[in-house]
Write an enzyme that holds these catalytic residues in place. Structure first.
Site, PDB file in Angstrom:
ATOM      1  N   HIS A  34       6.050   1.138  11.899  1.00  0.00           N
ATOM      2  CA  HIS A  34       7.265   2.055  12.336  1.00  0.00           C
ATOM      3  C   HIS A  34       7.065   2.021  13.790  1.00  0.00           C
ATOM      4  CE1 HIS A  34       3.836   4.937  12.877  1.00  0.00           C
ATOM      5  NE2 HIS A  34       3.616   4.710  11.531  1.00  0.00           N
ATOM      6  N   HIS A  37       3.856   2.470  15.655  1.00  0.00           N
ATOM      7  CA  HIS A  37       3.041   1.132  16.085  1.00  0.00           C
ATOM      8  C   HIS A  37       3.706   0.248  17.021  1.00  0.00           C
ATOM      9  CE1 HIS A  37       2.459   1.864  11.407  1.00  0.00           C
ATOM     10  NE2 HIS A  37       1.187   1.561  11.973  1.00  0.00           N
ATOM     11  N   GLN A  61     -11.901   0.935   4.140  1.00  0.00           N
ATOM     12  CA  GLN A  61     -11.602   2.192   4.630  1.00  0.00           C
ATOM     13  C   GLN A  61     -11.071   3.027   3.724  1.00  0.00           C
ATOM     14  OE1 GLN A  61      -9.268   0.597   7.973  1.00  0.00           O
ATOM     15  NE2 GLN A  61      -7.935   2.456   7.756  1.00  0.00           N
ATOM     16  N   ASP A 150      -4.248   9.291  15.116  1.00  0.00           N
ATOM     17  CA  ASP A 150      -5.382   9.272  14.413  1.00  0.00           C
ATOM     18  C   ASP A 150      -6.277   9.555  15.480  1.00  0.00           C
ATOM     19  OD1 ASP A 150      -4.550   8.065  11.646  1.00  0.00           O
ATOM     20  OD2 ASP A 150      -3.603   6.779  12.971  1.00  0.00           O
TER      21      ASP A 150
HETATM   22  P1  AMP Z   1      -2.360   2.350  10.780  1.00  0.00           P
HETATM   23  O1  AMP Z   1      -1.406   1.206  10.294  1.00  0.00           O
HETATM   24  O2  AMP Z   1      -1.732   3.568  10.145  1.00  0.00           O
HETATM   25  O3  AMP Z   1      -3.674   1.964  10.483  1.00  0.00           O
HETATM   26  O4  AMP Z   1      -2.050   2.445  12.392  1.00  0.00           O
HETATM   27  C1  AMP Z   1      -2.382   1.506  13.169  1.00  0.00           C
HETATM   28  C2  AMP Z   1      -2.430   2.056  14.644  1.00  0.00           C
HETATM   29  O5  AMP Z   1      -1.287   2.765  14.911  1.00  0.00           O
HETATM   30  C3  AMP Z   1      -3.435   3.154  14.847  1.00  0.00           C
HETATM   31  O6  AMP Z   1      -4.019   3.018  15.956  1.00  0.00           O
HETATM   32  C4  AMP Z   1      -2.624   4.473  14.559  1.00  0.00           C
HETATM   33  O7  AMP Z   1      -3.335   5.443  15.536  1.00  0.00           O
HETATM   34  C5  AMP Z   1      -1.327   4.150  15.177  1.00  0.00           C
HETATM   35  N1  AMP Z   1      -0.437   5.073  14.761  1.00  0.00           N
HETATM   36  C6  AMP Z   1       0.018   5.253  13.632  1.00  0.00           C
HETATM   37  N2  AMP Z   1       0.968   6.134  13.646  1.00  0.00           N
HETATM   38  C7  AMP Z   1       1.247   6.302  15.049  1.00  0.00           C
HETATM   39  C8  AMP Z   1       2.318   7.302  15.640  1.00  0.00           C
HETATM   40  N3  AMP Z   1       3.191   7.921  14.935  1.00  0.00           N
HETATM   41  N4  AMP Z   1       2.423   7.275  16.921  1.00  0.00           N
HETATM   42  C9  AMP Z   1       1.468   6.565  17.538  1.00  0.00           C
HETATM   43  N5  AMP Z   1       0.659   5.616  17.089  1.00  0.00           N
HETATM   44  C10 AMP Z   1       0.373   5.573  15.780  1.00  0.00           C
END
Ligand code: AMP
Length: 280
Positions: A34, A37, A61, A150
């Protein structure tokens, strides 16, 4: 844009990039991308010549009763989005290459993982630090970008980067939100339209905290009660895992909010566990 699925090839390409005198920026993700990312990819692109985005739904995880099997996937859509954000390479390793049958080496950060998410998800961070260490080793980035969304994960990974001596510039980028304040998350897709409205509860609670601090209320207990009320008013069936006020670096709990205190919370909204946070 190049898509790489083999670890060996990714290692070779990373070596070639470095040999050509170019820098690498890394953005690890679990896919179903989204705007949050994509903001990390754009940020990485500003800091490095070549941006590697990884997509890997990391089994290590997820806890036994979590959503590993149902975690949303959309590789085609992800590739399109990464390309539009300026990504250069997408690394999509296979689980049996990342964790072969005889796999037995893990990375753990001791103290920072004992609170907040670590208390509720005891094996989670060990999985996160292990996969990110592996991705660091494979892609050899100069810069790595993680999201504030996160928050504890970012702090834990920053500690790991320092403790293990990775020569990597560690960037924590701001949370990207929907128009109504809900933090963007791949898990938001689990909601029906009605439930999605109730998911605003987390942001409303954080905003309540910010307003109270502006009005000079600093007692964590008082703020927490108002936040709980805001959550219940928006989503009566919500189950609050925790609302916490911690130091931004040590994650130690504070009784009185001071400059830079992070308020973070985890709430179950119709069975979907959401997390969010705000610097107060
Ligand atoms: P994930 O795919 O959920 O493991 O997230 C991958 C990376 O994207 C991690 O560093 C998350 O902290 C970051 N991330 C997820 N959601 C958001 C958001 N809404 N805004 C900024 N970074 C995000």
């Amino acid at each position: 844009m190049k898509v790489i699925r083999s670890i060996k090839q990714m290692q070779r390409v990373a070596r070639e990039i470095a040999a050509a005198g170019k820098t690498i920026g890394l953005v690890p993700t679990m896919g179903y991308l989204h705007e949050g990312h994509l903001s990390l990819i754009r940020r990485a692109k500003k800091q490095a010549d070549v941006v590697i985005t990884t997509i890997f739904v990391n089994p290590a995880q997820f806890g036994p009763n979590e959503d590993l099997a149902n975690y949303p996937r959309d590789e085609k859509g992800d590739l399109r989005k990464i390309e539009s954000a300026g990504g250069d390479i997408v690394f999509i390793p296979k689980a049996d290459q990342v964790y072969p049958e005889d796999f037995q080496t893990y990375v753990t950060v001791e103290e920072l993982t004992k609170t907040l998410e670590g208390k509720k998800r005891p094996t989670h961070f060990k999985g996160v630090t292990t996969i990110v260490a592996k991705l660091f080793n494979i892609t050899r980035p100069n810069v790595a970008v993680f999201g504030m969304k996160d928050f504890q994960q970012a702090i834990v990974l920053r500690q790991m980067t320092k403790d293990l001596g990775y020569p990597i510039r560690f960037i924590i980028a701001p949370t990207v939100r929907e128009r109504d304040g809900l933090a963007m998350s791949s898990r938001n897709r689990y909601f029906t339209a009605e439930q999605r409205v109730e998911a605003r509860a987390l942001y409303y609670a954080l905003r309540t905290a910010r307003e109270m601090v502006k009005a000079k209320v600093v007692e964590a207990g008082k703020i927490e009660s108002e936040m709980t009320a805001a959550i219940k008013a928006t989503c009566p069936t919500a189950k609050i895992d925790y609302i916490a006020f911690t130091d931004a670096d040590t994650l130690e709990a504070v009784q009185k909010v001071r400059r830079g205190t992070i308020c973070s919370l985890a709430v179950r909204v119709h069975k979907v566990r959401l997390i969010d946070n705000l610097r107060l």
